[in-house]
Structure formats: structure tokens, C-alpha cells
Design an enzyme around this catalytic site. Sequence first.
Site, short mmCIF file in Angstrom:
data_model
loop_
_atom_site.label_atom_id
_atom_site.label_comp_id
_atom_site.label_asym_id
_atom_site.label_seq_id
_atom_site.Cartn_x
_atom_site.Cartn_y
_atom_site.Cartn_z
CG HIS A 81 5.08 -6.40 0.78
ND1 HIS A 81 5.66 -5.60 -0.18
CD2 HIS A 81 3.84 -5.87 0.99
CE1 HIS A 81 4.83 -4.64 -0.52
NE2 HIS A 81 3.72 -4.78 0.17
CD GLU A 99 0.05 -7.35 2.16
OE1 GLU A 99 -0.54 -6.53 1.43
OE2 GLU A 99 1.02 -7.06 2.89
CG HIS A 100 0.99 -7.01 -2.98
ND1 HIS A 100 0.74 -5.92 -3.78
CD2 HIS A 100 1.48 -6.51 -1.81
CE1 HIS A 100 1.08 -4.81 -3.14
NE2 HIS A 100 1.53 -5.15 -1.94
#
Length: 227
Positions: free
Chosen positions: A104, A107-108
Site C-alpha cells: 500500500h 502504491e502511494h
Amino acid sequence: MVRCKISNSKFLPFNCLVMLNRIIFSALKNAAVLSVLFISSLVLADAGLNVPLPVDPDLKLAKLKNGLTYYIKKNNTPKEKVELRLVVKFGSVDESDEQLGAAHFIEHLAFKNSRNFKNNSVRPKLASIGIEFGRDLNAHTEFDLTRYEISLPSNKKSHLQIGLQTLADFAAHVDIRPEDITGEEEIVAEEQRLRNNLDYRKTMAMLASALPGTQYSHRSPIGVESV
């Protein structure tokens, strides 16, 4: 009141099936999701999980030398529009205990700095051709994959080149800098706090009960704040 009359047939009448379904649902409504999962697993087992899924004959499917598999499907509605998706086969269940939330977080960071889009320039560049973040540009981390999405406003060659270049950078050319990690920590932590609600806790409890012995209940895509 609906009455159920059972004949000598080996099959239950339809109204009896309806009544039986209602009785089971009423008795097991707290475990309804688990019941569906159990029935689904029986259906899948009976169908044969080793049988390859049929491929749409209108779908162009191939693999590049670098291992990337691509799919192209023509769609006339809406006209002159292009939808791009990049699916990376890495999600939260692929993480170790020391990496919780890494998929996650990456992804950022993909939107921060890459080979062709330095210093947070990817959003302004895409905005210049009418792409709005959230509506036309987004990304999602799941248990089994990470997905990047771009909805191009037209099928112009120049727009397609920008879209494909963006996904190529996301796939293989993200440049992670220490200052980007520091700046994004607060954003991700706030996201974790917002999602830590009753629905989230119920979902994780359901996964622990429905999928014992797997990592799904221990690998939330959002990650944990301590890591």
C-alpha cells in the site's frame, strides 16, 4: 401462510425450497457469509479449478519479453475513450511480518517520483489532458494485487502515449526518495485510522473464521501503523 406439500418425487417442490431457504437463513443469518463461501467452494470444486478459463475471442492477449502480459479489448461504447489498467501481482498477503503495509505504501509513493515524472509531476501532467485524480486516475492495493487505473479522455495517440508511459513508470521505474517516505507517512497513517472502524473489524474477523490457516486475516491491505 405458505404451505409445503411434498410429493413422492425425489425433488422438492419450488415452494418447499423457498421455505427451506428462509428457515436456514433465519437460523444462520449471523453466519450467512460463511454459508455462501462454503457453497461457493463446493461449486468451484465440482467445476474443476484446474480447467483454464475460456478466453474471449475478441480479446487480444500476449506476453512481452519482459514478462508483462497485456490484454486489449475493443469497445465502441463510449466512443473514442480508452481505459488503462495495470495489475501488479503483489498484494498484502505477499508481505512478511516486517513489511505489513508495504504494498500500500509503495502504491502511494508511485505518484511521487519516477523516471519520467519527477517531483510529483505525474498528476499535473495528466491533469493537462483532462485527467482528474480520483475520478480518472487512481490506485488500489488489495490482498492479492495492486491496481493502477487511468481513464483517458480520448483515444488520441498523444493521450495514449502519456497514459502508457505513466503505467510503465508505475510498473518498473518508481524512484523512492527518503523525503517522500517521510512526507507520505502521515497520509497513510491517517488512512489507517479512518478505516479502522466496525465494518473493517468485522471483515477481518470473518476472514479469520472463513479462511483459517491463511494470511488473509493478518495481512490487511491498509497495513498497520506500528510498521
